[in-house]
Each structure stands twice: as structure tokens, then as C-alpha cells.
Design a protein around this motif. Sequence first.
Motif, PDB file in Angstrom:
ATOM      1  N   LEU A  89      17.592  29.944  17.020  1.00 42.96           N
ATOM      2  CA  LEU A  89      18.538  31.049  16.783  1.00 42.96           C
ATOM      3  C   LEU A  89      19.462  31.467  17.815  1.00 42.96           C
ATOM      4  CD1 LEU A  89      16.344  33.390  14.446  1.00 42.96           C
ATOM      5  CD2 LEU A  89      18.123  31.281  13.776  1.00 42.96           C
ATOM      6  N   GLY A  90      18.852  30.781  18.922  1.00 43.31           N
ATOM      7  CA  GLY A  90      19.786  31.216  20.069  1.00 43.31           C
ATOM      8  C   GLY A  90      19.802  32.321  20.743  1.00 43.31           C
ATOM      9  N   PHE A  91      18.428  32.823  20.614  1.00 45.82           N
ATOM     10  CA  PHE A  91      18.127  34.310  21.287  1.00 45.82           C
ATOM     11  C   PHE A  91      16.519  34.231  21.375  1.00 45.82           C
ATOM     12  CE2 PHE A  91      17.840  35.570  16.917  1.00 45.82           C
ATOM     13  CZ  PHE A  91      16.405  36.371  17.133  1.00 45.82           C
ATOM     14  N   ASP A  92      16.163  35.124  22.433  1.00 45.51           N
ATOM     15  CA  ASP A  92      14.800  35.386  22.608  1.00 45.51           C
ATOM     16  C   ASP A  92      14.426  36.984  22.351  1.00 45.51           C
ATOM     17  OD1 ASP A  92      12.256  34.793  22.979  1.00 45.51           O
ATOM     18  OD2 ASP A  92      12.377  34.456  25.163  1.00 45.51           O
ATOM     19  N   ALA A  93      13.394  37.161  22.155  1.00 41.68           N
ATOM     20  CA  ALA A  93      12.951  38.633  21.788  1.00 41.68           C
ATOM     21  C   ALA A  93      11.470  38.862  21.887  1.00 41.68           C
ATOM     22  CB  ALA A  93      13.483  39.017  20.499  1.00 41.68           C
ATOM     23  N   PRO A  94      10.962  39.971  22.086  1.00 37.57           N
ATOM     24  CA  PRO A  94       9.516  40.116  22.064  1.00 37.57           C
ATOM     25  C   PRO A  94       8.841  39.691  20.998  1.00 37.57           C
ATOM     26  CG  PRO A  94      10.663  42.122  23.087  1.00 37.57           C
ATOM     27  CD  PRO A  94      11.450  40.989  22.438  1.00 37.57           C
ATOM     28  N   LEU A  95       7.548  39.201  20.785  1.00 35.54           N
ATOM     29  CA  LEU A  95       7.054  38.817  19.699  1.00 35.54           C
ATOM     30  C   LEU A  95       5.574  39.218  19.761  1.00 35.54           C
ATOM     31  CD1 LEU A  95       7.635  34.810  20.195  1.00 35.54           C
ATOM     32  CD2 LEU A  95       8.856  36.372  18.494  1.00 35.54           C
ATOM     33  N   GLU A  96       5.334  39.842  18.327  1.00 35.82           N
ATOM     34  CA  GLU A  96       4.116  40.212  18.246  1.00 35.82           C
ATOM     35  C   GLU A  96       3.295  39.563  17.139  1.00 35.82           C
ATOM     36  OE1 GLU A  96       2.962  44.001  15.382  1.00 35.82           O
ATOM     37  OE2 GLU A  96       4.581  44.296  16.411  1.00 35.82           O
ATOM     38  N   SER A  97       2.054  39.180  17.711  1.00 42.67           N
ATOM     39  CA  SER A  97       1.253  38.212  16.895  1.00 42.67           C
ATOM     40  C   SER A  97       0.638  38.836  15.703  1.00 42.67           C
ATOM     41  CB  SER A  97      -0.129  37.905  17.649  1.00 42.67           C
ATOM     42  OG  SER A  97      -1.175  36.892  16.884  1.00 42.67           O
ATOM     43  N   GLN A  98       0.712  38.132  14.605  1.00 46.55           N
ATOM     44  CA  GLN A  98      -0.029  38.620  13.164  1.00 46.55           C
ATOM     45  C   GLN A  98      -1.232  37.799  12.784  1.00 46.55           C
ATOM     46  OE1 GLN A  98       1.437  41.303  11.682  1.00 46.55           O
ATOM     47  NE2 GLN A  98       2.526  41.403  13.786  1.00 46.55           N
ATOM     48  N   GLY A  99      -1.856  36.980  13.721  1.00 47.66           N
ATOM     49  CA  GLY A  99      -2.822  36.042  13.391  1.00 47.66           C
ATOM     50  C   GLY A  99      -2.628  34.832  13.119  1.00 47.66           C
ATOM     51  N   VAL A 100      -3.788  34.026  13.365  1.00 45.22           N
ATOM     52  CA  VAL A 100      -3.862  32.745  13.065  1.00 45.22           C
ATOM     53  C   VAL A 100      -4.566  32.271  11.758  1.00 45.22           C
ATOM     54  CG1 VAL A 100      -5.009  30.713  13.921  1.00 45.22           C
ATOM     55  CG2 VAL A 100      -4.084  32.163  15.467  1.00 45.22           C
ATOM     56  N   PHE A 101      -4.042  31.308  10.969  1.00 40.14           N
ATOM     57  CA  PHE A 101      -4.414  30.791   9.544  1.00 40.14           C
ATOM     58  C   PHE A 101      -4.589  29.385   9.581  1.00 40.14           C
ATOM     59  CE2 PHE A 101      -0.028  30.980   9.101  1.00 40.14           C
ATOM     60  CZ  PHE A 101       0.422  30.142   8.140  1.00 40.14           C
ATOM     61  N   LEU A 102      -5.485  28.843   8.827  1.00 42.95           N
ATOM     62  CA  LEU A 102      -5.598  27.306   8.521  1.00 42.95           C
ATOM     63  C   LEU A 102      -4.929  27.133   7.150  1.00 42.95           C
ATOM     64  CD1 LEU A 102      -6.384  24.391   8.815  1.00 42.95           C
ATOM     65  CD2 LEU A 102      -8.736  25.294   7.732  1.00 42.95           C
ATOM     66  N   THR A 103      -4.068  26.034   6.818  1.00 46.88           N
ATOM     67  CA  THR A 103      -3.488  25.747   5.625  1.00 46.88           C
ATOM     68  C   THR A 103      -3.527  24.252   5.505  1.00 46.88           C
ATOM     69  OG1 THR A 103      -1.788  26.104   3.931  1.00 46.88           O
ATOM     70  CG2 THR A 103      -1.257  25.748   6.337  1.00 46.88           C
ATOM     71  N   GLN A 104      -3.910  23.864   4.310  1.00 47.55           N
ATOM     72  CA  GLN A 104      -4.221  22.387   4.054  1.00 47.55           C
ATOM     73  C   GLN A 104      -3.550  22.224   2.727  1.00 47.55           C
ATOM     74  OE1 GLN A 104      -8.503  22.605   5.136  1.00 47.55           O
ATOM     75  NE2 GLN A 104      -8.035  20.421   5.586  1.00 47.55           N
ATOM     76  N   GLY A 105      -2.928  21.169   2.753  1.00 48.38           N
ATOM     77  CA  GLY A 105      -2.441  20.538   1.229  1.00 48.38           C
ATOM     78  C   GLY A 105      -2.125  19.152   1.394  1.00 48.38           C
ATOM     79  N   GLU A 106      -1.533  18.452   0.212  1.00 45.63           N
ATOM     80  CA  GLU A 106      -1.405  17.292   0.336  1.00 45.63           C
ATOM     81  C   GLU A 106      -0.122  16.883   1.474  1.00 45.63           C
ATOM     82  OE1 GLU A 106       0.648  13.887  -2.753  1.00 45.63           O
ATOM     83  OE2 GLU A 106      -0.646  15.379  -3.357  1.00 45.63           O
ATOM     84  N   GLY A 107      -0.642  16.278   2.360  1.00 47.17           N
ATOM     85  CA  GLY A 107       0.243  15.844   3.522  1.00 47.17           C
ATOM     86  C   GLY A 107       0.448  16.770   4.634  1.00 47.17           C
ATOM     87  N   PHE A 108      -0.568  17.680   4.873  1.00 46.12           N
ATOM     88  CA  PHE A 108      -0.542  18.732   5.935  1.00 46.12           C
ATOM     89  C   PHE A 108      -2.003  19.320   6.045  1.00 46.12           C
ATOM     90  CE2 PHE A 108       1.155  20.954   2.195  1.00 46.12           C
ATOM     91  CZ  PHE A 108       0.331  22.213   2.511  1.00 46.12           C
ATOM     92  N   ASN A 109      -2.114  19.527   7.568  1.00 50.16           N
ATOM     93  CA  ASN A 109      -3.436  20.466   7.861  1.00 50.16           C
ATOM     94  C   ASN A 109      -2.973  20.960   9.121  1.00 50.16           C
ATOM     95  OD1 ASN A 109      -5.750  18.873   6.264  1.00 50.16           O
ATOM     96  ND2 ASN A 109      -4.441  17.087   7.204  1.00 50.16           N
TER      97      ASN A 109
END
Length: 138
Positions: A89-109
Motif C-alpha cells: 500500500l506504500g505507507f506504514d502505520a502503527p499496528l495493533e495485534s489481534q492474536g494468532v490462529f491456526l488455519t488448515q485446509g486443502e493446500g495450506f497449513n
Amino acid sequence: MPVNDEVIILVDQHNNIIGDVPRRKMDFSKDFHRVTYILVFNKSGNLLVQKRAADKAFCPNFYGITTGGVVEKGESYIDSAHRELQEELGFDAPLESQGVFLTQGEGFNIWGKIFVCHYNQEEHGEAHTSTKRSRFNP
């Protein structure tokens, strides 16, 4: 660096780093990796979306609700998120974490981490995208 030269962090099923692999050699259907997702809101509180480029391997020409991408070798989630925000996007801004999660499906982990940021054109300047990556309209 060209996409094929990216080196991606590999993790186990518990999100512990176990190594790395060049993107071109990664088996996305078997290898666990880390990804950042950034929800970008404008000053009115609207969620901004991007249209993925036609040449993307995953979901070409689809709209996505997040900016982000794979976490590369030597990066933390937050480092990756700032890099992706600047690249896409060509800019930077402060980032606020909303957490970590695991997602799995056909073709991705994926071990994903969600961040939120707020875009203000007066503060950040005009957002822009690479035509290879996506289209964005604030």
C-alpha cells in the motif's frame, strides 16, 4: 527480491520455528508457515479491500479483506506486517495485534497473526499499490 527467491520460515504444528525453505521449493499442502493479515480501516471506520493481481498463484483477481503475506526468514510477525503494508500500500502505520490462529485446509497449513491499522490520507499520504500485487481504493 523476486517472489521465487523469498525464503519462508517453516514452523511445526505448534508454531515453533523448525527451519526455512525457498518459496519455489515449499510444499504448501504439507509445510506449516507463518502469514500476516492486516485489516486496514480508513478514518471513517470503513474496512478497505484490495483486488488481487491476475498473476497471483492464490485467488487471482479476487478481492481480499486484508493486506499481508508470508513471514520471511529473519522476520518476526510484526516486521513482516510492516514490510507488507509498505510493499502493498506504500505507507506504514502503527499496528495493533489481534492474536494468532491456526488455519488448515486443502493446500495450506498457516499460523496467521492478525493486525489492525488505520489509514489517514492526510497523515500517511496517498496509498498506492504495485500493479503486480493488487488494486486499492481508499
